[in-house]
Design a protein around this motif. Structure first.
Motif, short mmCIF file in Angstrom:
data_model
loop_
_atom_site.label_atom_id
_atom_site.label_comp_id
_atom_site.label_asym_id
_atom_site.label_seq_id
_atom_site.Cartn_x
_atom_site.Cartn_y
_atom_site.Cartn_z
N THR A 165 0.82 -1.22 0.00
CA THR A 165 0.00 0.00 0.00
C THR A 165 0.85 1.26 0.00
O THR A 165 0.34 2.35 -0.26
N TYR A 166 2.14 1.14 0.29
CA TYR A 166 2.97 2.32 0.54
C TYR A 166 3.04 3.26 -0.66
O TYR A 166 2.90 4.48 -0.52
N VAL A 167 3.28 2.71 -1.85
CA VAL A 167 3.42 3.56 -3.04
C VAL A 167 2.10 4.25 -3.37
O VAL A 167 2.07 5.44 -3.69
N PHE A 168 0.99 3.51 -3.29
CA PHE A 168 -0.33 4.11 -3.55
C PHE A 168 -0.61 5.24 -2.56
O PHE A 168 -1.14 6.29 -2.93
N PHE A 169 -0.26 5.01 -1.30
CA PHE A 169 -0.47 6.03 -0.27
C PHE A 169 0.34 7.27 -0.59
O PHE A 169 -0.17 8.41 -0.49
N GLY A 170 1.61 7.11 -0.97
CA GLY A 170 2.46 8.25 -1.28
C GLY A 170 1.95 9.05 -2.45
O GLY A 170 1.89 10.29 -2.41
N SER A 190 -14.42 6.89 0.87
CA SER A 190 -14.50 5.63 0.11
C SER A 190 -13.57 4.59 0.72
O SER A 190 -13.91 3.40 0.81
N THR A 191 -12.39 5.04 1.15
CA THR A 191 -11.43 4.14 1.79
C THR A 191 -12.01 3.51 3.04
O THR A 191 -11.89 2.30 3.28
N THR A 208 -7.04 -3.06 3.51
CA THR A 208 -6.41 -1.75 3.38
C THR A 208 -5.78 -1.56 2.01
O THR A 208 -5.89 -0.49 1.40
N LEU A 209 -5.14 -2.60 1.47
CA LEU A 209 -4.53 -2.52 0.14
C LEU A 209 -5.59 -2.23 -0.92
O LEU A 209 -5.39 -1.37 -1.80
N ILE A 239 -5.84 1.31 -3.39
CA ILE A 239 -5.86 1.31 -4.85
C ILE A 239 -7.07 2.10 -5.36
O ILE A 239 -6.97 2.89 -6.30
N VAL A 240 -8.21 1.91 -4.71
CA VAL A 240 -9.43 2.61 -5.13
C VAL A 240 -9.27 4.12 -4.94
O VAL A 240 -9.64 4.91 -5.82
#
Length: 454
Positions: free
Chosen positions: A144-149, A173-174, A204-205, A209-210
């Motif tokens: 999830t780290y890259v999507f979060f950043g 949405s998350t 969480t992952l 992404i969403v």
């Protein structure tokens, strides 16, 4: 129209912008932290071991979160001043720089968490059962780290031009996706596999992404302020990059250092037993949710400070800075009282031992007091001082308090004097009160006002 009516109109416009932005950012933060709270509560109902293992993993996530927040804050310091001048092309260039810095940091952290999970968690505790449970979660959540950043740097770019409502929609949405999937995958409801902490990581992952997809759609199809072009991400401006590194490095370094320091704090607590880890996780998660107004106010203050400096309205900024200091103090008081009133209700959701519950109550009472200081010093130092362009001062101030006062005092209390976990926790949070004296002097001398658009 008389002069008094003009001034009154300006006051109303300023406070309307400030409070509306504070409320929307607070709601966004509330939803963001509610995702962690949902994981925390649902795993707390599953098993205390799972809660403790995930709590350690969340310290790595917290480091990433603080670093990305630092990148976003650096973007806002620069971009809000260009927004005050209505220079949206420079805002796009700043977003591109911040985006790739966040991707680089996220990838480095993913590599560490994915390839060396036992080593990462072993820095925080010696309890092998807790580490084994945490590794199950970490091997999935690290994706999830890259999507979060990426998501949060794009949101920071929008926040710098006073577009904040999309952040609330994205985070909402998350939360919905995360809670629904948690219910299915942690406990194995409706025929789904019972995965425990791994289920929470998968939930969480999916939600990360969403939310990245939503923010990309918004920038492409809805936003009309920046008119962001995704191809601009691949054209980095050297002058903007130099300015970002010069102004932003203290901000990013300060927030990253804070993330490391929180990990060090958890490592100290982690040596005091599984009950202390769980109690710390519960109290920290609860205070994150209840301080959303304080953090929202600090973000709004930073954006408006940069905007007013960029527009050349220095005297108006000084006038409002004096008035808002009382508002900041009131926010801290209200938050502390609210935390005290709801503590028993929140702890009722956790399936924890009586020892852990008692310790969590004591930790929360300590936070009720220190939160008053947080309300004032955080808004002053990160809102006005850092938002006004004096980014180095905040870095130096935080470094002195954390590395020369808080952590040494806490380590001595824990390992030399063998004090109770409550005394150690009080030492860890003492800087929230001590920083208020520095903040009071610094903000009222006005030397933090810097013009960065020249």
């Amino acid at each position: 129209m008389t002069k008094s009516n003009v001034v009154s109109g300006k006051n109303q416009s300023f406070y309307k912008s400030y409070f509306s932005m504070t409320l929307v950012i607070a709601l966004q933060n509330l939803v963001v932290y509610s995702v962690s709270l949902a994981d925390n509560v649902m795993l707390g109902g599953y098993s205390e071991l799972a809660l403790s293992g995930v709590a350690l993993c969340n310290q790595i996530q917290y480091f990433l979160q603080m670093t990305v927040m630092g990148i976003g804050a650096a973007m806002v310091v620069l971009a809000s001043q260009f927004w005050g001048k209505k220079d949206t092309q420079s805002v796009q260039k700043i977003i591109a720089v911040g985006f790739w810095v966040a991707v680089a940091v996220s990838m480095l952290l993913w590599c560490a968490a994915f390839f060396f999970p036992h080593g990462c968690l072993g820095l925080l505790t010696d309890d092998q059962e807790v580490i084994r449970e945490g590794v199950k979660y970490l091997k999935i959540i690290c994706f999830t780290y890259v999507f979060f950043g990426m998501t949060n740097t794009l949101l920071a770019g929008l926040r710098s031009v006073e577009t904040v409502r999309i952040g609330f929609l994205v985070s909402g949405s998350t939360l919905v996706i995360n809670v629904c999937l948690n219910y299915l995958l942690i406990y194995g409801n409706f025929g789904a596999p019972r995965l425990g902490s791994q289920g929470a990581a998968i939930a969480t992952l999916t939600s990360r992404i969403v939310e990245f997809g939503i923010i990309c759609f918004y920038l492409k199809a809805v936003d009309r302020k920046i008119r962001f072009q995704f191809r601009s991400l691949f054209r980095l401006d050297r002058e903007i990059l130099k300015k970002f590194l010069r102004v932003g490095s203290p901000v990013i370094g300060g927030d990253a250092m804070w993330g490391i320091a929180q990990g060090a704090q958890t490592a100290i607590i982690g040596r005091l037993g599984a009950s202390a880890i769980a109690a710390n996780s519960i109290s920290t998660t609860v205070i994150q949710v209840l301080t959303v107004i304080i953090h929202g106010s600090a973000n709004a203050t930073g954006v408006m400070t940069g905007k007013w400096i960029g527009a050349g309205k220095i005297e108006e900024l000084k006038r409002y800075a004096k008035r808002l200091q009382l508002v900041f103090l009131a926010l801290g008081l209200v938050t502390g009282v609210t935390l005290y009133l709801v503590k028993d209700f929140i702890l009722g959701f956790y399936a924890i031992t009586p020892e852990t519950k008692t310790m969590a109550v004591h930790f929360i009472i300590i936070l009720c007091i220190t939160t008053v200081g947080t309300g004032y010093q955080l808004n002053v130092l990160t809102g006005f001082v850092r938002g006004g362009g004096d980014t180095t001062f905040v870095l130096i101030n935080d470094s002195i308090f954390m590395w020369l006062i808080v952590l040494p005092a806490s380590a001595l209390a824990a390992f030399v004097f063998h004090a109770s976990p409550e005394v150690v926790f009080l030492c860890l949070k003492s800087d929230q009160i001590l920083k208020c004296f520095v903040a009071l002097v610094k903000v009222n001398r006005w030397k933090w006002i810097r013009v960065l658009t020249q």
